[in-house]
Design a protein around this motif. Structure first.
Motif, PDB file in Angstrom:
ATOM      1  N   TRP A 155      77.386  21.886  -5.446  1.00 27.48           N
ATOM      2  CA  TRP A 155      76.829  22.666  -6.742  1.00 27.48           C
ATOM      3  C   TRP A 155      77.667  23.862  -6.563  1.00 27.48           C
ATOM      4  CZ3 TRP A 155      71.510  20.727  -7.460  1.00 27.48           C
ATOM      5  CH2 TRP A 155      71.570  18.938  -7.938  1.00 27.48           C
ATOM      6  N   LEU A 156      77.339  24.626  -6.240  1.00 26.41           N
ATOM      7  CA  LEU A 156      77.917  25.847  -5.470  1.00 26.41           C
ATOM      8  C   LEU A 156      78.815  26.045  -3.906  1.00 26.41           C
ATOM      9  CD1 LEU A 156      76.773  28.508  -6.078  1.00 26.41           C
ATOM     10  CD2 LEU A 156      76.089  28.833  -4.181  1.00 26.41           C
ATOM     11  N   ALA A 157      80.035  26.835  -4.139  1.00 27.65           N
ATOM     12  CA  ALA A 157      80.817  26.868  -2.988  1.00 27.65           C
ATOM     13  C   ALA A 157      80.359  27.875  -2.247  1.00 27.65           C
ATOM     14  CB  ALA A 157      82.316  27.067  -3.664  1.00 27.65           C
ATOM     15  N   PRO A 158      80.576  27.464  -0.713  1.00 25.82           N
ATOM     16  CA  PRO A 158      80.097  28.215   0.252  1.00 25.82           C
ATOM     17  C   PRO A 158      81.239  29.905  -0.503  1.00 25.82           C
ATOM     18  CG  PRO A 158      81.150  26.672   0.705  1.00 25.82           C
ATOM     19  CD  PRO A 158      81.697  26.475   0.018  1.00 25.82           C
ATOM     20  N   GLY A 159      80.179  30.923  -0.532  1.00 32.61           N
ATOM     21  CA  GLY A 159      80.553  31.973  -0.205  1.00 32.61           C
ATOM     22  C   GLY A 159      80.900  32.563  -2.270  1.00 32.61           C
ATOM     23  N   GLU A 160      80.486  31.184  -3.056  1.00 34.11           N
ATOM     24  CA  GLU A 160      80.686  31.674  -4.071  1.00 34.11           C
ATOM     25  C   GLU A 160      80.067  32.852  -5.422  1.00 34.11           C
ATOM     26  OE1 GLU A 160      80.248  28.300  -6.593  1.00 34.11           O
ATOM     27  OE2 GLU A 160      80.846  29.021  -8.556  1.00 34.11           O
ATOM     28  N   ILE A 161      78.503  33.338  -4.891  1.00 36.39           N
ATOM     29  CA  ILE A 161      78.376  33.902  -5.131  1.00 36.39           C
ATOM     30  C   ILE A 161      78.815  34.940  -4.560  1.00 36.39           C
ATOM     31  CG2 ILE A 161      75.313  35.156  -4.460  1.00 36.39           C
ATOM     32  CD1 ILE A 161      74.552  32.372  -5.078  1.00 36.39           C
ATOM     33  N   ASP A 162      78.773  35.527  -3.660  1.00 41.36           N
ATOM     34  CA  ASP A 162      79.541  36.870  -3.292  1.00 41.36           C
ATOM     35  C   ASP A 162      80.596  36.788  -3.703  1.00 41.36           C
ATOM     36  OD1 ASP A 162      77.121  37.701  -1.265  1.00 41.36           O
ATOM     37  OD2 ASP A 162      78.704  36.469   0.336  1.00 41.36           O
ATOM     38  N   GLU A 163      81.178  35.955  -4.376  1.00 43.67           N
ATOM     39  CA  GLU A 163      82.683  36.498  -5.280  1.00 43.67           C
ATOM     40  C   GLU A 163      82.624  37.096  -6.257  1.00 43.67           C
ATOM     41  OE1 GLU A 163      85.155  32.600  -4.663  1.00 43.67           O
ATOM     42  OE2 GLU A 163      85.115  33.170  -2.703  1.00 43.67           O
TER      43      GLU A 163
END
Lengths: 196, 106
Positions: free
Chosen positions: A26-34
């Motif tokens: 549901w979330l790509a790795p690093g998506e939140i940081d991006e």
């Protein structure tokens, strides 16, 4: 949250949640940081300072800025649209009679596009709880002694708007260029915890 | 566009609600049960309290409400402007004509 501690239990919980979301796709790795980087991208107190300097040299721009902050900063290429939706910008102008200061008592709402990431003191429990109650005392501690005759208005960013203080143009700056004026404006001045 | 007419307009005297809701709210504790005046309307947005619970929420007016510090804290000569959803507000027809620093009673 009001503070940042990488080792806090909350941080561990967030990392755990992030890992679970990534595991499920549901979330790509690093998506939140991006997303966070995109939100903060281009945000700097230099932007707010440029807005203020323009308002000092151009009274028509000043009037537009106070009437509709979002449209006016757009003229200089700035936008409050970094979040999921564009945030309303309210610009409040200091004058000889009234001084404005901004806080978010509930969390740390702040016009990142114009000021960059907020300083840690802005997010501190002490600032948030005390400046609404005793702004004169807090400003004095921060080095700004206002005359007793100056009224103080505190703006609590408790909902959807974000606030920027338009400081008074310092005396003796008639000969300065717009760029030189912008260099005088500080982040604290844009929050209202300094005169300029 | 708002789906409902605004309940308040600039200049209206209002009193904030007192109850502490069970979940998220944007009515700060220090501003509960306080008398103030609407200075402007900040726009129309879904109620944060409902959104936080995952409930559907129509946009409704959010107002800038000005309070005299004395009415919030019992002391102080400054003013505090808080941005409040209309849901947090009740009309206050008995409000003083000029809720300024001069006042010290609720």
């Amino acid at each position: 949250m009001s503070t940042t501690h990488d080792d806090a239990p909350l941080a561990a919980q967030v990392r755990h949640l992030e890992a679970l979301l990534e595991e499920r796709g549901w979330l790509a790795p690093g998506e939140i940081d991006e997303r966070l980087d995109a939100f903060a991208a281009g945000g700097s107190p230099a932007n707010g300072a440029a807005v203020v300097a323009r308002a000092w040299v151009d009274p028509y721009f000043r009037a537009r800025l106070l009437a509709d902050g979002n449209a006016a900063i757009g003229e200089l290429g700035f936008s409050m649209g970094g979040a999921l939706q564009e945030q309303k910008l309210i610009v409040v102008a200091n004058d000889a009679d009234e001084h404005h200061v901004v806080v978010c008592t509930l969390c740390s709402c702040y016009p990142i596009a114009l000021l960059g990431p907020s300083p840690s003191w802005y997010k501190s429990e002490a600032y948030r709880s005390r400046v609404v109650r005793d702004p004169r005392g807090v400003l004095r501690e921060l080095g700004l002694e206002l005359p007793a005759s100056t009224r103080i208005t505190v703006w609590d960013a408790s909902a959807e708007s974000r606030y920027l203080v338009l400081p008074r143009r310092p005396e003796g700056t008639d000969d300065l260029t717009e760029q030189e004026l912008a260099a005088l404006v500080t982040r604290k001045g844009l929050i209202g915890t300094a005169a300029v | 566009m708002p789906d409902r007419p605004d309940r308040f307009a600039p200049g209206d005297r209002v009193r904030t609600r007192i109850p502490d809701p069970p979940g998220h709210t944007r009515l700060p504790r220090y501003a509960r049960g306080a008398r103030g005046v609407i200075v402007s309307t900040a726009g129309h947005h879904p109620l944060a309290d409902e959104r936080a619970r995952g409930l559907p929420s129509d946009p409704r007016a959010v107002h800038h409400v000005r309070f005299a510090a004395r009415d919030l804290f019992g002391e102080g000569d400054h003013a505090v402007v808080v941005e409040l959803w209309e849901d947090y507000l009740e009309p206050d027809p008995a409000g003083h004509p000029e809720p300024t620093e001069e006042r010290n009673s609720r």
